[in-house]
Structures are given as C-alpha cells and as structure tokens.
Design a protein around this motif. Structure first.
Motif, PDB file in Angstrom:
ATOM      1  N   GLU A 288     -64.951  41.043 128.231  1.00  0.00           N
ATOM      2  CA  GLU A 288     -66.497  41.391 128.311  1.00  0.00           C
ATOM      3  C   GLU A 288     -67.267  40.706 129.534  1.00  0.00           C
ATOM      4  O   GLU A 288     -66.572  39.928 130.194  1.00  0.00           O
ATOM      5  N   LEU A 289     -68.281  41.529 129.672  1.00  0.00           N
ATOM      6  CA  LEU A 289     -69.051  41.033 131.069  1.00  0.00           C
ATOM      7  C   LEU A 289     -70.352  40.327 130.304  1.00  0.00           C
ATOM      8  O   LEU A 289     -70.905  41.045 129.086  1.00  0.00           O
ATOM      9  N   ARG A 290     -70.740  39.185 130.761  1.00  0.00           N
ATOM     10  CA  ARG A 290     -72.236  38.818 130.441  1.00  0.00           C
ATOM     11  C   ARG A 290     -72.980  38.788 131.831  1.00  0.00           C
ATOM     12  O   ARG A 290     -72.538  38.163 132.760  1.00  0.00           O
ATOM     13  N   PRO A 291     -74.047  39.501 131.728  1.00  0.00           N
ATOM     14  CA  PRO A 291     -74.861  39.395 132.960  1.00  0.00           C
ATOM     15  C   PRO A 291     -75.447  37.966 132.942  1.00  0.00           C
ATOM     16  O   PRO A 291     -75.837  37.119 132.202  1.00  0.00           O
ATOM     17  N   MET A 292     -75.271  37.550 134.413  1.00  0.00           N
ATOM     18  CA  MET A 292     -75.736  36.177 135.033  1.00  0.00           C
ATOM     19  C   MET A 292     -77.455  36.407 135.670  1.00  0.00           C
ATOM     20  O   MET A 292     -78.292  36.345 135.054  1.00  0.00           O
ATOM     21  N   VAL A 293     -77.095  36.564 136.954  1.00  0.00           N
ATOM     22  CA  VAL A 293     -78.549  36.730 137.711  1.00  0.00           C
ATOM     23  C   VAL A 293     -78.349  37.874 138.559  1.00  0.00           C
ATOM     24  O   VAL A 293     -77.149  38.629 138.988  1.00  0.00           O
ATOM     25  N   LYS A 294     -79.542  38.499 138.841  1.00  0.00           N
ATOM     26  CA  LYS A 294     -79.576  39.609 140.023  1.00  0.00           C
ATOM     27  C   LYS A 294     -80.447  38.858 140.943  1.00  0.00           C
ATOM     28  O   LYS A 294     -81.576  38.576 140.760  1.00  0.00           O
TER      29      LYS A 294
END
Length: 374
Positions: A288-294
């Motif tokens: 699974e991937l969890r978005p962190m920051v951009k």
C-alpha cells in the motif's frame, strides 16, 4: 521543392506550427491502402503507417516545402527512420505526388488505430510543450544528442502537466501566473537539466509592478519518493548511495542515506513511479502507498518537485543488502532499521538529506495510528 504528406500527430495544427516555426497551409489528404496506428511504449504516443489493403490513412498535404522545413521535420521526428518515400496521395479528390516520412508499423508493432480526438485531449498539450523545447535547440544541438535527451525533454514537459494540479491557497495569496511577465529569455545550458536565464517582472503585494529582474532557474523534473515502513515491527528501510552534490561540495563522506526515489517518466503517475522505484532500488513489493506531502525541493532556483509517499510493507533482515539497476549505474545498499534508530540518526546529523528528514517527521506524526491499524 517537394510536396509532403503528414499523418497522425503531425496533423495537429499547433504542433505543426511549432515544428516548422511558422504557420503552414495544410490541406486534408488521404493515402490509399494504409492505416495510421499508434506505436506503443513511447513517452508521448507516436504514430506510424501500416499497410492495410482497402484502408484510407488520413493526413495533410503540404505543397512545395523548402529544404529548411524538411530539416526541421527530421529533427523533430528524431530522423527519418525509413527515409522519405515518394507516394501518391489523394488531395480533395485529386491524385498528387508527395514525400512521406515512412515510419512503418508491422502488424505486431501497432497498438490499434490512431484516435486523433483522444490524442488531442490527452497528449496534445504535452506534445506541444516537448516540441517547443526540442525545436528551440534546432541548429545548436545535433540530432544524435537530441535523441539522447528526448526522454528527458518529455519528462520535463510532463512535470509541467503535473504542476497544473496546484495546491491550496488559504493563507497565501491567490495571485496567478498572469501576474508574472517573462520579459526576455537569454541563452542557457541545455542538457539532462536545463539552466534557463530570463528577465521578469511581477506584481508586488502593494499592487505595483516590480522592476525587471534578471534571474536564472534550474529546470529539473518531478520525482516520486517513497519511505518503506513496516508498522508491525516499526522498522523503516533507508537506502545508501553516492551522490554528486556532496562530491562537488567537497564533503569528505559523500554517500548519503535517502528514501527510494526516481524521476517520473512522461505519462507516468507519481504512484506508479513510487512503486517502481521501491522495487528497483530496494527490491520491495509494497502492499500500500500512503500519500505524504508534495513539495518544491528549493523553489528559489529550481523547478524540482517531490511527490512523497509512505510505502507499507513487510520488512525483515533479509531486505538488507545491495540493490539498484546496473543500466542506471546504481550502486545501492539497503538498511532496515528501527524507527527510533532513524530518529537518532537525524539527531546525530548522519541523516543529512532534507526529504528523508521530512518524511521521517511525517511518519512520527502518523506512526501511532499506523501501528494501531497494522
């Protein structure tokens, strides 16, 4: 001066104007016993001709083109793969002789009929942006060098597409690009990276326009970064590799600890890139991937932009060791360590790469929730 028959993506008028550097008169035409098909595995979808009895390949007819135009077309296409072939085309019901850049596709190479409307919706802006950069180097960068740079040109154009998502502006001003004027562009370095020199002025907070300012900017790419984390064992995986920035700075220890990361290819989503890099650089298949920051890496002078992810996975001592792709000259060592140990390395200064520090602090903020739901 020869006539020319163009097909596929080159029938898009804005792209055609960029390639030739001027508006051209293009008349609808067809090529009998051929079909236009999309070529797969291209950074920007390209087209080719396939011989199909009874089919009519649509295109455009250009009359009496000077040699300069042919040279520009060859440069944009990366060369005439199969040369220019004289063929008979139909122009408004009249048979005309025309030269055709015969990029041909055999039945196993084509990827289905070319849909110009779908291409225009999904790819035209990207293709035009890449074409501007390619044709800006016509006459100064040789064809062989440009062909080597072409994938990076399209990746830079793709980064501009990804930039259109923007970010919230509740605290900061909502002033847009229409308040910034590029007064003049000056010659800069063109290569894997671009150094763009320019003069600009912009609207100030008090409503007035600034004076013209001379600046230089480093035109880079969007990248996907992923920090592998096992919430069950509270361990992370860090990669270690040589980086050229520390070498050029004179750092006596130029190997650094980082998250897995890579440049986002043209047409690729940041998520797909993150999954690919985790496998290539760390040998991991993430569940699974969890978005962190951009974030912008350093917005004062570079366009480089990071899409950061947490990669949930199972980590063990077996995930330590060497990794990386030989064809990309990667020499990587993996380190599976506890979260607490990683934070100690921040305190000691051994972790000295900003994105990794930031990602570990993000994990510190969300770690308890992730562990409860493991």
């Amino acid at each position: 001066m020869p006539n020319l028959f163009l097909f596929g993506t080159l029938c898009h008028p804005p792209l055609l104007e960029i390639v030739f550097g001027r508006p051209v008169e293009a008349r609808p035409a067809t090529l009998t016993d051929h079909a236009v098909v999309t070529l797969p595995d291209r950074a920007v979808p390209a087209t080719a001709l396939r011989a199909v009895p009874g089919e009519q390949a649509p295109g455009v007819f250009l009359r009496d083109l000077p040699n300069e135009d042919l040279a520009r077309l060859e440069y944009y296409l990366g060369g005439f793969d199969n040369g220019l072939r004289e063929m008979t085309v139909s122009v408004e019901g009249t048979s005309r002789s025309a030269m055709v850049a015969c990029r041909k596709a055999t039945p196993e190479h084509g990827d289905g009929p070319f849909d110009p409307e779908a291409w225009a919706r999904g790819w035209a802006v990207l293709a035009c942006q890449a074409a501007r950069e390619i044709m800006a180097q016509f006459g100064s960068t040789d064809l062989e060098t440009m062909n080597q740079l072409r994938p990076f040109v399209t990746s830079r154009a793709w980064a501009q597409q990804l930039a259109q998502d923007g970010a919230p502006h509740e605290l900061r001003s909502d002033r847009g690009l229409d308040t910034v004027e590029i007064v003049r562009e000056r010659p800069g370095f063109e290569g894997f990276f671009r150094l763009r020199a320019f003069d600009l002025r912009h609207r100030r907070f008090d409503g007035t326009m600034s004076e013209t300012i001379s600046r230089e900017g480093f035109i880079a790419y969007d990248a996907a970064l992923v920090l592998p984390y096992d919430p069950a064992t509270d361990r992370v995986l860090l990669i270690e590799q040589l980086r050229y920035g520390p070498v050029l700075r004179g750092d006596p220890f130029p190997l650094v600890l980082e998250p897995a990361a890579g440049l986002i290819d043209s047409g690729e989503t940041p998520e797909t890139c993150a999954l690919r890099e985790a496998e290539e650089e760390a040998g991991l298949k993430l569940r699974e991937l969890r978005p962190m920051v951009k974030i912008y890496a350093s917005p004062g002078y570079t366009t480089e932009f990071f899409h950061c992810f947490l990669g949930l996975c199972d980590l063990s001592e077996d995930d330590n060791g060497l990794a990386g792709l030989d064809e990309e000259h990667e020499d990587i060592r993996n380190h599976v360590i506890s979260f607490d140990r990683a934070m100690e390395l921040i305190d000691s200064g051994e972790i000295n790469v900003g994105p990794l520090v930031m990602m570990l602090f993000w994990l510190a903020r969300h770690r308890e929730e992730l562990r409860r739901n493991a």
